[in-house]
Scaffold this active site. Structure first.
Site, mmCIF file in Angstrom:
data_model
loop_
_atom_site.group_PDB
_atom_site.id
_atom_site.type_symbol
_atom_site.label_atom_id
_atom_site.label_comp_id
_atom_site.label_asym_id
_atom_site.label_seq_id
_atom_site.Cartn_x
_atom_site.Cartn_y
_atom_site.Cartn_z
ATOM 1 N N HIS A 16 -6.823 -5.689 22.915
ATOM 2 C CA HIS A 16 -6.524 -4.525 22.077
ATOM 3 C C HIS A 16 -7.368 -4.556 20.799
ATOM 4 O O HIS A 16 -7.410 -5.591 20.118
ATOM 5 C CB HIS A 16 -5.033 -4.551 21.739
ATOM 6 C CG HIS A 16 -4.545 -3.357 20.990
ATOM 7 N ND1 HIS A 16 -3.727 -3.463 19.893
ATOM 8 C CD2 HIS A 16 -4.733 -2.038 21.191
ATOM 9 C CE1 HIS A 16 -3.428 -2.254 19.455
ATOM 10 N NE2 HIS A 16 -4.031 -1.366 20.219
ATOM 11 N N HIS A 58 -9.712 2.393 13.373
ATOM 12 C CA HIS A 58 -8.416 2.863 13.877
ATOM 13 C C HIS A 58 -7.800 3.940 12.995
ATOM 14 O O HIS A 58 -7.416 5.005 13.460
ATOM 15 C CB HIS A 58 -7.454 1.672 13.997
ATOM 16 C CG HIS A 58 -6.107 2.061 14.509
ATOM 17 N ND1 HIS A 58 -5.101 2.525 13.693
ATOM 18 C CD2 HIS A 58 -5.607 2.077 15.767
ATOM 19 C CE1 HIS A 58 -4.038 2.808 14.422
ATOM 20 N NE2 HIS A 58 -4.310 2.545 15.687
HETATM 21 O O1 G3P Z 1 -5.051 2.603 23.562
HETATM 22 C C1 G3P Z 1 -3.919 1.825 23.432
HETATM 23 C C2 G3P Z 1 -3.541 1.620 21.980
HETATM 24 O O2 G3P Z 1 -4.673 1.236 21.261
HETATM 25 C C3 G3P Z 1 -2.960 2.850 21.371
HETATM 26 O O3 G3P Z 1 -2.463 2.661 20.101
HETATM 27 O O4 G3P Z 1 -2.542 2.887 17.669
HETATM 28 O O5 G3P Z 1 -3.335 0.805 18.712
HETATM 29 O O6 G3P Z 1 -4.672 2.871 18.914
HETATM 30 P P1 G3P Z 1 -3.304 2.297 18.794
HETATM 31 MG MG MG Z 2 -6.310 2.163 20.157
#
Ligand code: G3P
Ligand code: MG
Length: 249
Positions: A16, A58
């Site tokens: 992630h 992000h």
């Molecule tokens: O794509 C999965 C995840 O990254 C979505 O949430 O807020 O971490 O971008 P976020």
């Molecule tokens: Mg994400």
């Protein structure tokens, strides 16, 4: 009638934001950390700078993950590239920069890493970001063996990506699973549905697969839950815990 599952040439474990908790998110340093921990697929968040360069970030604002302040949308690429995007995480990463999608394409393709490019538009730039990401991905990964999976919480961005480069696979990313998820997957011609891991049940896995789609779950940081979801047949999980949840375990 048997429904066949959409193609899914991706690993089951996805780091992630590139490096999870090990390193500053959405940086090349983070990706190197992910790679060293055995990860061969990264998710990262992409948006446009004020002067239309695709960069990894992000949040809408710069404050949490850089030494800048305020909306990223107001900054040119040169301004964003001058920021420190690593010191917030730890002194060892001071000086890490916000990378461009182009730089990340070069690094991941060279290393044989698959990508999930999450289209994360600055507010109001949903369609142009979807178009720009899809066109850039088509060009940058044109000779790569596995195309990136595009995803977005923004259906406007996903629609624009679909129109611009229909051959690049897409997943619908949702905060909450809509009752009409099948219709939306058909509408965007998606390969899969990316959901909050809390909402995953064996019945959901079965329904999504029976409809012919893949199911991925974010963000799974408990190793026992990761094992359970994979045992239920979830096609991929996103995790921040790259040391505790190992691709080779
Ligand atoms: O794509 C999965 C995840 O990254 C979505 O949430 O807020 O971490 O971008 P976020
Ligand atoms: Mg994400």
């Amino acid at each position: 009638m048997t429904t066949s599952l959409s193609p899914w040439p991706y690993p089951r474990l996805i780091a992630h934001r590139g490096g999870g908790r090990l390193a500053p998110e959405n940086t090349l340093a983070g990706m190197r950390a992910g790679f060293e921990h055995g990860y061969r697929m990264f998710e990262y968040d992409v948006k446009l700078s004020k002067d239309d360069v695709l960069i990894l970030l992000h949040d809408d604002d710069l404050d949490r993950t850089t030494n800048g302040q305020g909306p990223a949308a107001a900054r040119t690429y040169a301004e964003l590239a001058a920021l420190d995007a690593g010191a917030w995480h730890s002194p060892a990463f001071a000086g890490a920069r916000i990378p461009t999608l182009q730089e990340v394409a070069r690094y991941t393709i060279e290393q044989g890493i698959a990508s999930n490019v999450e289209i994360k538009p600055c507010p109001g730039r949903e369609m142009e970001t979807g178009t720009a990401v899809a066109l850039a991905v088509r060009e940058l990964w044109r000779d790569a063996p596995v195309p990136p999976l595009l995803s977005s919480f923004s259906e406007a961005a996903l629609t624009a990506a679909h129109v611009a480069a229909p051959q690049i696979p897409r997943a619908l990313l949702v905060e909450k699973i809509p009752t009409d998820w099948r219709d939306r997957l058909v509408q965007h011609d998606c390969a899969g549905l990316n959901v909050n891991q809390k909402d995953v049940t064996p019945a959901l896995v079965q329904s999504v697969h029976a409809a012919g789609y893949r199911l991925a779950a974010w963000t799974v940081n408990d190793p026992a839950r990761a094992r359970q979801l994979l045992d239920w047949g979830v096609d991929a999980i996103f995790t921040d815990e790259l040391a505790a949840i190992r691709p080779d375990a």
